[in-house]
Scaffold this motif. Sequence first.
Motif, PDB file in Angstrom:
ATOM      1  N   ASP A  94      -0.931   3.865  38.034  1.00 48.69           N
ATOM      2  CA  ASP A  94       0.071   3.578  39.106  1.00 48.69           C
ATOM      3  C   ASP A  94       0.692   2.273  38.688  1.00 48.69           C
ATOM      4  O   ASP A  94       0.309   1.492  37.759  1.00 48.69           O
ATOM      5  N   ILE A  95       1.786   1.859  39.317  1.00 49.67           N
ATOM      6  CA  ILE A  95       2.678   0.639  39.054  1.00 49.67           C
ATOM      7  C   ILE A  95       2.116  -0.611  39.613  1.00 49.67           C
ATOM      8  O   ILE A  95       2.332  -1.444  38.749  1.00 49.67           O
ATOM      9  N   THR A  96       1.039  -0.421  40.399  1.00 45.88           N
ATOM     10  CA  THR A  96       0.563  -2.008  40.773  1.00 45.88           C
ATOM     11  C   THR A  96      -0.412  -2.375  39.687  1.00 45.88           C
ATOM     12  O   THR A  96      -0.683  -3.491  39.185  1.00 45.88           O
ATOM     13  N   LYS A  97      -1.102  -1.367  39.111  1.00 48.51           N
ATOM     14  CA  LYS A  97      -2.116  -1.637  37.809  1.00 48.51           C
ATOM     15  C   LYS A  97      -1.083  -2.265  36.709  1.00 48.51           C
ATOM     16  O   LYS A  97      -1.459  -3.124  35.983  1.00 48.51           O
ATOM     17  N   LEU A  98       0.237  -1.467  36.527  1.00 49.18           N
ATOM     18  CA  LEU A  98       1.084  -1.992  35.512  1.00 49.18           C
ATOM     19  C   LEU A  98       1.493  -3.375  35.537  1.00 49.18           C
ATOM     20  O   LEU A  98       1.556  -4.257  34.889  1.00 49.18           O
ATOM     21  N   SER A  99       1.865  -3.722  36.991  1.00 49.95           N
ATOM     22  CA  SER A  99       2.351  -5.248  37.274  1.00 49.95           C
ATOM     23  C   SER A  99       1.218  -6.096  37.033  1.00 49.95           C
ATOM     24  O   SER A  99       1.436  -7.020  36.745  1.00 49.95           O
ATOM     25  N   LYS A 100       0.002  -5.645  37.368  1.00 50.98           N
ATOM     26  CA  LYS A 100      -1.163  -6.654  36.882  1.00 50.98           C
ATOM     27  C   LYS A 100      -1.367  -6.996  35.492  1.00 50.98           C
ATOM     28  O   LYS A 100      -1.510  -8.060  35.340  1.00 50.98           O
ATOM     29  N   ILE A 101      -1.272  -6.159  34.860  1.00 49.28           N
ATOM     30  CA  ILE A 101      -1.533  -6.139  33.327  1.00 49.28           C
ATOM     31  C   ILE A 101      -0.071  -6.909  32.913  1.00 49.28           C
ATOM     32  O   ILE A 101      -0.147  -7.516  31.965  1.00 49.28           O
TER      33      ILE A 101
END
Length: 433
Positions: free
Chosen positions: A70-77
């Motif tokens: 998901d994109i939220t995980k991408l933004s976190k990393i």
Amino acid sequence: MKKLPLHTRIMLGLAAGIIFGLLCIFLKIPVVFTVNYIKPAGTIFVNLLKLIAMPLIFASLIVGVTNLGDITKLSKIGGRTILLFITTTIFAATIGLVLANLINPGRLITLDTRQEILDLYSGEVNQTTGVARQVLEQGPLDSLVKIVPVNIFGSAADNANMLQIVFFAILFGIALLKIPPGKSKPVIAFFDGVNDVILAIIHFIMMLAPFGVFALIASLIVEIAGDNPSKAWEILSALMLYGFTIILGLVVHAGIVYFSLLKFLAKKSFAIFLRGIREAQLLAFSTSSSAATLPVNMECVQKNLGVSEEVSSFVLPLGATINMDGTCLYQSVAAVFIAEAMGLELSIASQVMIVLTATLASIGAAGVPGAGMVMLIIVLESAGIPAAGLALIVAPDRILDMCRTVLNVTGDATVAVVVDSRLNGGKAEPLNR
């Protein structure tokens, strides 16, 4: 008989290259022999690594983004990765500046030596300055505009456009997360397969690593000395304090910044970390290219340090493109050194500008040999230092480029370990050999 580990074979190739190069000098073997018959093996090896750098970055980033789910995980990393990259780069510039002011490496350059070096490398400086002028003439947002490619196939034809490939790969991966799974799964499986094929090619290429390293080091030594080793030594010895300052800075940066990140954020042993990436470091030293070293660095952090594929596939390609701590540190030291050697006084404001400009310039530097010197022109211009002073550091730059590339690669691996540890709660354990 047990087969020697790769890092041992690379070390043997490195040692053999040094011995061969010295023998060529003392036995007065013509330089043209090494250049024509030894150096091509090293060039082929580096070209093979560069050949797979672009498809590896593209495929691994797509796989890495889609594996996040998901994109939220991408933004976190992504947020953590970029924050760490910028922070370590600022530290690198600051450490370089502090050491340069404490050691004052430019004080040993005499007027005669200064003029001699300026005359010797005037042609090379003019060429580098011409490239840098084109960068300086760009608008303030041109670097941002260039991140977005006009033609992805045209961008893929030049390794200097790595940031454009990174942008498109991340965009492609995000789009795959947004379409129905039935349509995205075959595409993801395809790039996952491409990634596996490239990793298999890496194993083939690394079989040639000891021979490639031998050829690169041998030709480097011979080309530096040329037909007049005593003259080369006279010039290089005048710049030894400058080189010592940079190498000391690289060691201090790794020993303080990277050690602290691994110790306090990732809860990892620095000694185990260094053992895990030694093959990538040796390759970085011999090729002077973080982009060419990327495939081996990815393999090291995954297999030896237990970093997940989803993190390494995102962090390391991005790091090879924008994280250049060694280059940034070198630019800070070089700017102070040139100013001192030319009798210029640098104000506090000028030195602060050096830190800021070196940080931004290192982010834009391509992960290929010599790119840092082009970006150094921007740093010199920002501090009001004549670009002609670049000639003072041309002689030892190839060797120092090898050293700072090691720090660049080490920094990428450090951030990958830290990000993976924070994401997975520090559960990943190193896989010791």
